[in-house]
Motif scaffolding. Structure first.
Motif, PDB file in Angstrom:
ATOM      1  N   GLN A   1       0.819  -1.219   0.000  1.00 39.00           N
ATOM      2  CA  GLN A   1       0.000   0.000   0.000  1.00 39.00           C
ATOM      3  C   GLN A   1       0.848   1.261   0.000  1.00 39.00           C
ATOM      4  O   GLN A   1       0.418   2.303  -0.503  1.00 39.00           O
ATOM      5  CB  GLN A   1      -0.929   0.047   1.230  1.00 39.00           C
ATOM      6  N   ILE A   2       2.034   1.182   0.571  1.00 41.44           N
ATOM      7  CA  ILE A   2       2.887   2.367   0.691  1.00 41.44           C
ATOM      8  C   ILE A   2       3.176   2.975  -0.677  1.00 41.44           C
ATOM      9  O   ILE A   2       3.151   4.198  -0.848  1.00 41.44           O
ATOM     10  CB  ILE A   2       4.205   2.021   1.416  1.00 41.44           C
ATOM     11  N   VAL A   3       3.451   2.126  -1.660  1.00 44.11           N
ATOM     12  CA  VAL A   3       3.772   2.637  -2.997  1.00 44.11           C
ATOM     13  C   VAL A   3       2.579   2.585  -3.949  1.00 44.11           C
ATOM     14  O   VAL A   3       2.593   3.252  -4.984  1.00 44.11           O
ATOM     15  CB  VAL A   3       4.972   1.879  -3.605  1.00 44.11           C
ATOM     16  N   GLU A   4       1.575   1.802  -3.631  1.00 40.73           N
ATOM     17  CA  GLU A   4       0.395   1.716  -4.495  1.00 40.73           C
ATOM     18  C   GLU A   4      -0.630   2.801  -4.191  1.00 40.73           C
ATOM     19  O   GLU A   4      -1.519   3.064  -5.002  1.00 40.73           O
ATOM     20  CB  GLU A   4      -0.266   0.344  -4.346  1.00 40.73           C
ATOM     21  N   ALA A   5      -0.516   3.425  -3.037  1.00 39.59           N
ATOM     22  CA  ALA A   5      -1.462   4.473  -2.648  1.00 39.59           C
ATOM     23  C   ALA A   5      -1.253   5.730  -3.489  1.00 39.59           C
ATOM     24  O   ALA A   5      -0.221   5.904  -4.142  1.00 39.59           O
ATOM     25  CB  ALA A   5      -1.282   4.808  -1.173  1.00 39.59           C
ATOM     26  N   SER A   6      -2.236   6.596  -3.436  1.00 44.32           N
ATOM     27  CA  SER A   6      -2.117   7.918  -4.058  1.00 44.32           C
ATOM     28  C   SER A   6      -1.309   8.844  -3.166  1.00 44.32           C
ATOM     29  O   SER A   6      -0.403   9.546  -3.626  1.00 44.32           O
ATOM     30  CB  SER A   6      -3.513   8.499  -4.285  1.00 44.32           C
ATOM     31  N   HIS A   7      -1.629   8.841  -1.872  1.00 49.35           N
ATOM     32  CA  HIS A   7      -0.952   9.681  -0.883  1.00 49.35           C
ATOM     33  C   HIS A   7      -0.773   8.888   0.404  1.00 49.35           C
ATOM     34  O   HIS A   7      -1.564   7.996   0.713  1.00 49.35           O
ATOM     35  CB  HIS A   7      -1.785  10.933  -0.548  1.00 49.35           C
ATOM     36  N   LEU A   8       0.240   9.248   1.151  1.00 52.13           N
ATOM     37  CA  LEU A   8       0.410   8.757   2.513  1.00 52.13           C
ATOM     38  C   LEU A   8       0.254   9.923   3.475  1.00 52.13           C
ATOM     39  O   LEU A   8       0.788  11.012   3.234  1.00 52.13           O
ATOM     40  CB  LEU A   8       1.802   8.147   2.722  1.00 52.13           C
ATOM     41  N   LEU A   9      -0.469   9.689   4.542  1.00 51.80           N
ATOM     42  CA  LEU A   9      -0.540  10.649   5.638  1.00 51.80           C
ATOM     43  C   LEU A   9       0.210  10.030   6.816  1.00 51.80           C
ATOM     44  O   LEU A   9      -0.123   8.935   7.265  1.00 51.80           O
ATOM     45  CB  LEU A   9      -1.983  10.946   6.030  1.00 51.80           C
ATOM     46  N   ILE A  10       1.219  10.725   7.285  1.00 50.04           N
ATOM     47  CA  ILE A  10       1.988  10.265   8.441  1.00 50.04           C
ATOM     48  C   ILE A  10       1.571  11.100   9.643  1.00 50.04           C
ATOM     49  O   ILE A  10       1.777  12.315   9.671  1.00 50.04           O
ATOM     50  CB  ILE A  10       3.508  10.427   8.220  1.00 50.04           C
ATOM     51  N   PHE A  11       0.975  10.458  10.633  1.00 50.86           N
ATOM     52  CA  PHE A  11       0.581  11.148  11.861  1.00 50.86           C
ATOM     53  C   PHE A  11       1.766  11.086  12.824  1.00 50.86           C
ATOM     54  O   PHE A  11       2.230   9.999  13.186  1.00 50.86           O
ATOM     55  CB  PHE A  11      -0.649  10.494  12.478  1.00 50.86           C
ATOM     56  N   ALA A  12       2.259  12.253  13.207  1.00 47.12           N
ATOM     57  CA  ALA A  12       3.463  12.328  14.035  1.00 47.12           C
ATOM     58  C   ALA A  12       3.201  13.224  15.244  1.00 47.12           C
ATOM     59  O   ALA A  12       2.813  14.387  15.093  1.00 47.12           O
ATOM     60  CB  ALA A  12       4.631  12.865  13.215  1.00 47.12           C
ATOM     61  N   ALA A  13       3.413  12.680  16.427  1.00 43.32           N
ATOM     62  CA  ALA A  13       3.175  13.435  17.664  1.00 43.32           C
ATOM     63  C   ALA A  13       4.364  14.308  18.000  1.00 43.32           C
ATOM     64  O   ALA A  13       5.510  14.000  17.636  1.00 43.32           O
ATOM     65  CB  ALA A  13       2.891  12.473  18.821  1.00 43.32           C
ATOM     66  N   TRP A  14       4.101  15.408  18.686  1.00 42.41           N
ATOM     67  CA  TRP A  14       5.191  16.264  19.160  1.00 42.41           C
ATOM     68  C   TRP A  14       6.004  15.490  20.185  1.00 42.41           C
ATOM     69  O   TRP A  14       5.457  14.918  21.130  1.00 42.41           O
ATOM     70  CB  TRP A  14       4.634  17.522  19.790  1.00 42.41           C
ATOM     71  N   ALA A  15       7.296  15.483  20.014  1.00 42.39           N
ATOM     72  CA  ALA A  15       8.174  14.733  20.911  1.00 42.39           C
ATOM     73  C   ALA A  15       8.233  15.349  22.297  1.00 42.39           C
ATOM     74  O   ALA A  15       8.401  14.654  23.305  1.00 42.39           O
ATOM     75  CB  ALA A  15       9.581  14.647  20.316  1.00 42.39           C
ATOM     76  N   THR A  16       8.088  16.667  22.369  1.00 46.16           N
ATOM     77  CA  THR A  16       8.164  17.393  23.640  1.00 46.16           C
ATOM     78  C   THR A  16       7.057  18.445  23.675  1.00 46.16           C
ATOM     79  O   THR A  16       6.798  19.118  22.670  1.00 46.16           O
ATOM     80  CB  THR A  16       9.529  18.094  23.793  1.00 46.16           C
TER      81      THR A  16
ATOM     82  N   LYS B   1      12.472  17.897  13.360  1.00 49.41           N
ATOM     83  CA  LYS B   1      11.223  18.656  13.382  1.00 49.41           C
ATOM     84  C   LYS B   1      10.532  18.580  14.741  1.00 49.41           C
ATOM     85  O   LYS B   1       9.439  19.127  14.922  1.00 49.41           O
ATOM     86  CB  LYS B   1      10.271  18.142  12.295  1.00 49.41           C
ATOM     87  N   GLY B   2      11.150  17.861  15.685  1.00 51.71           N
ATOM     88  CA  GLY B   2      10.538  17.698  17.004  1.00 51.71           C
ATOM     89  C   GLY B   2       9.356  16.756  16.997  1.00 51.71           C
ATOM     90  O   GLY B   2       8.436  16.893  17.808  1.00 51.71           O
ATOM     91  N   LEU B   3       9.376  15.766  16.090  1.00 53.58           N
ATOM     92  CA  LEU B   3       8.252  14.848  15.914  1.00 53.58           C
ATOM     93  C   LEU B   3       8.683  13.400  16.039  1.00 53.58           C
ATOM     94  O   LEU B   3       9.854  13.062  15.823  1.00 53.58           O
ATOM     95  CB  LEU B   3       7.615  15.057  14.536  1.00 53.58           C
ATOM     96  N   ARG B   4       7.716  12.540  16.363  1.00 54.68           N
ATOM     97  CA  ARG B   4       7.921  11.097  16.356  1.00 54.68           C
ATOM     98  C   ARG B   4       6.721  10.453  15.676  1.00 54.68           C
ATOM     99  O   ARG B   4       5.570  10.768  15.993  1.00 54.68           O
ATOM    100  CB  ARG B   4       8.066  10.563  17.793  1.00 54.68           C
ATOM    101  N   SER B   5       6.973   9.570  14.726  1.00 56.06           N
ATOM    102  CA  SER B   5       5.880   8.967  13.951  1.00 56.06           C
ATOM    103  C   SER B   5       5.022   8.056  14.822  1.00 56.06           C
ATOM    104  O   SER B   5       5.517   7.348  15.699  1.00 56.06           O
ATOM    105  CB  SER B   5       6.439   8.181  12.769  1.00 56.06           C
ATOM    106  N   ILE B   6       3.727   8.096  14.542  1.00 48.02           N
ATOM    107  CA  ILE B   6       2.756   7.308  15.302  1.00 48.02           C
ATOM    108  C   ILE B   6       2.071   6.278  14.416  1.00 48.02           C
ATOM    109  O   ILE B   6       2.036   5.094  14.716  1.00 48.02           O
ATOM    110  CB  ILE B   6       1.692   8.220  15.947  1.00 48.02           C
ATOM    111  N   THR B   7       1.504   6.733  13.318  1.00 49.21           N
ATOM    112  CA  THR B   7       0.794   5.824  12.426  1.00 49.21           C
ATOM    113  C   THR B   7       0.767   6.404  11.020  1.00 49.21           C
ATOM    114  O   THR B   7       1.036   7.589  10.813  1.00 49.21           O
ATOM    115  CB  THR B   7      -0.639   5.552  12.944  1.00 49.21           C
ATOM    116  N   ILE B   8       0.448   5.539  10.067  1.00 46.08           N
ATOM    117  CA  ILE B   8       0.365   5.921   8.657  1.00 46.08           C
ATOM    118  C   ILE B   8      -1.056   5.675   8.175  1.00 46.08           C
ATOM    119  O   ILE B   8      -1.680   4.680   8.550  1.00 46.08           O
ATOM    120  CB  ILE B   8       1.336   5.089   7.800  1.00 46.08           C
ATOM    121  N   MET B   9      -1.567   6.569   7.330  1.00 44.93           N
ATOM    122  CA  MET B   9      -2.818   6.299   6.633  1.00 44.93           C
ATOM    123  C   MET B   9      -2.560   6.406   5.133  1.00 44.93           C
ATOM    124  O   MET B   9      -2.151   7.450   4.642  1.00 44.93           O
ATOM    125  CB  MET B   9      -3.931   7.276   7.043  1.00 44.93           C
ATOM    126  N   ALA B  10      -2.749   5.292   4.435  1.00 45.56           N
ATOM    127  CA  ALA B  10      -2.594   5.268   2.989  1.00 45.56           C
ATOM    128  C   ALA B  10      -3.932   5.593   2.350  1.00 45.56           C
ATOM    129  O   ALA B  10      -4.965   5.023   2.721  1.00 45.56           O
ATOM    130  CB  ALA B  10      -2.114   3.893   2.537  1.00 45.56           C
TER     131      ALA B  10
END
Length: 210
Positions: free
Chosen positions: A68-83, A172-181
């Motif tokens: 899905q990572i490469v077959e999708a149209s777009h990826l949304l990466i949800f990333a929380a603030w690290a601090t 960027k002060g972020l840590r990845s949480i989940t991906i939405m394809a």
């Protein structure tokens, strides 16, 4: 109710066709995410929108080569603030004051409450709270995608440290949480495309307390 119809239509799509999601539909999904519920409205996360095929190839390596990572149209990466910091709270208060046309001094009690909550917890506890807020936004995005008849796959199957490195999230002060394809289901390759949706029954799921 159309929403129920949309939710019955959606599923965690395993294979996608590569077809591009129209810009209007994408923007509607992103706006729904922006309007998602969040504790105290603080929204301690960012959502990275990725379409570039080369970047997605690098992400795929960090996501156990899921198609899905490469077959999708777009990826949304949800990333929380690290601090979480007092400065972030102050910026939020200034935004509220500006958008509601009030003096920021009237928000002092709210600011103190939010700062007190943040400062009473460890950095890791704050990060976990921020991550939970991003999941609320993820859920809103999944529903919005279904309403637009765009397939969406929530994905936790990746190496967060590796993904963070690919995207330079630490800087960027972020840590990845989940991906939405986001994309469109490939009904010939995805065995789940025609499978009946299975969920726990209302009787088993909901407990009524008299």
């Amino acid at each position: 109710m159309k929403l129920i119809e949309d939710l019955n239509w959606r599923y965690a799509t395993k294979r996608m066709t590569g077809e591009t999601v129209p810009e209007e539909k994408l923007q509607n999904i992103l706006e729904a995410i922006r309007l998602s519920a969040s504790s105290m409205g603080f929204m301690p996360y960012n959502v990275l929108v990725i379409q570039d095929p080369e970047v997605r190839k690098k992400i795929q390596a960090a996501a156990y080569n899921q198609p899905q990572i490469v077959e999708a149209s777009h990826l949304l990466i949800f990333a929380a603030w690290a601090t979480l910091t007092d400065e972030q709270v102050d910026a939020y208060m200034n935004q509220i004051a500006q958008e509601r046309g009030v003096d920021v001094s009237t928000l002092a009690g709210f600011a103190d409450s939010l700062k007190g909550t943040i400062n009473s917890r460890t950095a890791e506890e704050n990060f976990q709270w921020a991550a939970k807020q991003s999941y609320i936004a993820l859920g809103t995005g999944l529903v919005a995608a279904a309403a637009e008849r765009v397939d969406a796959t929530p994905m936790e199957g990746f190496d967060p440290a590796a993904l963070d490195k690919v995207l330079g999230l630490a800087e960027k002060g972020l840590r990845s949480i989940t991906i939405m394809a986001l994309g469109y289901r490939d009904t010939e390759k995805d065995f789940l495309a025609t499978a009946k949706k299975v969920r726990r029954s209302k009787k088993d799921l909901f407990l009524e307390i008299a």
